[in-house]
Scaffold this motif. Structure first.
Motif, PDB file in Angstrom:
ATOM      1  N   GLU A  11      44.667  45.871  30.331  1.00 51.25           N
ATOM      2  CA  GLU A  11      45.177  46.610  31.447  1.00 51.25           C
ATOM      3  C   GLU A  11      44.393  47.702  32.082  1.00 51.25           C
ATOM      4  O   GLU A  11      44.655  48.110  32.963  1.00 51.25           O
ATOM      5  N   ASP A  12      43.294  48.213  31.431  1.00 46.17           N
ATOM      6  CA  ASP A  12      42.596  49.176  31.596  1.00 46.17           C
ATOM      7  C   ASP A  12      41.125  48.850  32.290  1.00 46.17           C
ATOM      8  O   ASP A  12      40.351  49.804  32.403  1.00 46.17           O
ATOM      9  N   ALA A  13      41.006  47.715  32.442  1.00 48.29           N
ATOM     10  CA  ALA A  13      39.668  46.990  32.855  1.00 48.29           C
ATOM     11  C   ALA A  13      39.563  47.674  34.199  1.00 48.29           C
ATOM     12  O   ALA A  13      38.097  47.916  34.338  1.00 48.29           O
ATOM     13  N   ASN A  14      40.531  48.096  34.955  1.00 51.54           N
ATOM     14  CA  ASN A  14      39.995  48.613  36.074  1.00 51.54           C
ATOM     15  C   ASN A  14      39.382  49.963  36.166  1.00 51.54           C
ATOM     16  O   ASN A  14      38.775  50.435  36.959  1.00 51.54           O
ATOM     17  N   ARG A  15      39.570  50.707  35.022  1.00 53.02           N
ATOM     18  CA  ARG A  15      39.012  51.966  34.713  1.00 53.02           C
ATOM     19  C   ARG A  15      37.940  51.788  33.985  1.00 53.02           C
ATOM     20  O   ARG A  15      36.911  52.497  34.202  1.00 53.02           O
ATOM     21  N   LYS A  16      37.809  50.917  33.124  1.00 55.86           N
ATOM     22  CA  LYS A  16      36.662  50.741  31.987  1.00 55.86           C
ATOM     23  C   LYS A  16      35.418  49.891  32.256  1.00 55.86           C
ATOM     24  O   LYS A  16      34.431  50.008  32.119  1.00 55.86           O
ATOM     25  N   MET A  38      37.960  41.152  31.991  1.00 58.94           N
ATOM     26  CA  MET A  38      38.721  40.728  33.289  1.00 58.94           C
ATOM     27  C   MET A  38      40.106  41.029  32.954  1.00 58.94           C
ATOM     28  O   MET A  38      40.779  41.569  34.128  1.00 58.94           O
ATOM     29  N   TRP A  39      40.852  40.933  32.149  1.00 57.60           N
ATOM     30  CA  TRP A  39      42.237  40.755  31.903  1.00 57.60           C
ATOM     31  C   TRP A  39      42.921  42.041  31.449  1.00 57.60           C
ATOM     32  O   TRP A  39      44.216  42.184  31.343  1.00 57.60           O
ATOM     33  N   CYS A  54      31.110  47.568  40.186  1.00 59.74           N
ATOM     34  CA  CYS A  54      31.045  47.880  41.668  1.00 59.74           C
ATOM     35  C   CYS A  54      29.825  49.080  41.818  1.00 59.74           C
ATOM     36  O   CYS A  54      29.178  48.649  42.759  1.00 59.74           O
ATOM     37  N   PHE A  71      35.511  47.721  35.822  1.00 57.68           N
ATOM     38  CA  PHE A  71      35.090  47.464  37.127  1.00 57.68           C
ATOM     39  C   PHE A  71      34.399  48.420  38.024  1.00 57.68           C
ATOM     40  O   PHE A  71      33.607  48.259  38.780  1.00 57.68           O
ATOM     41  N   PRO A  72      34.545  49.959  37.517  1.00 60.32           N
ATOM     42  CA  PRO A  72      33.778  50.900  38.327  1.00 60.32           C
ATOM     43  C   PRO A  72      32.339  50.620  37.930  1.00 60.32           C
ATOM     44  O   PRO A  72      31.285  50.769  38.967  1.00 60.32           O
TER      45      PRO A  72
END
Length: 136
Positions: free
Chosen positions: A109-114, A106-107, A120, A116-117
């Motif tokens: 820095e690169d969770a949005n790339r590794k 969740m926290w 989604c 979250f996709p």
């Protein structure tokens, strides 16, 4: 001025409430580690005594029938992922993120790339196909 004070009081209340939740969550994880059993919260146990006549219920995760996705980091030392995967009969997807620890999912820095996709994409794959809704 009074409204500003009320807002400050609300923030302080929520911060205190969240801090208590975080503490209890951490305490629950320690309980699980001490008894080596994935169980519900035990508010009666005194770990200094080491004896308890009744145990709290274990989580019956083997009874889960809906599809489940498991995301974990290979540096996570809080979760026995291999044990968990054996217990879950319907693991739809399993994603291991190298070097991630427990909360990195969740926290980081690169969770949005590794992470979250993948989440989604899974959500989109199970989203019901809706026709355009017509407004009356």
């Amino acid at each position: 001025e009074r409204e500003r004070e009320r807002a400050s009081e609300r923030r302080a209340f929520h911060l205190k409430k969240d801090t208590v939740k975080i503490f209890l969550c951490a305490q629950h994880w320690f309980q699980i580690a001490v008894v080596d059993r994935f169980q519900m919260w035990d508010d009666q146990h005194d770990f200094r005594k080491g004896y308890r006549a009744l145990q709290p219920m274990g989580y019956p995760i083997g009874q889960i029938r809906c599809p489940i996705a498991v995301f974990y980091g290979d540096a996570d030392q809080l979760t026995d992922v291999q044990w968990l995967l054996k217990q879950i009969p319907n693991a739809r997807a399993v994603h291991c993120i190298p070097t991630y620890e427990h909360l990195d999912l969740m926290w980081a820095e690169d969770a949005n790339r590794k992470v979250f996709p993948h989440v989604c994409a899974l959500l989109q794959s199970v989203q019901p196909k809706h026709q355009d809704l017509k407004q009356d």
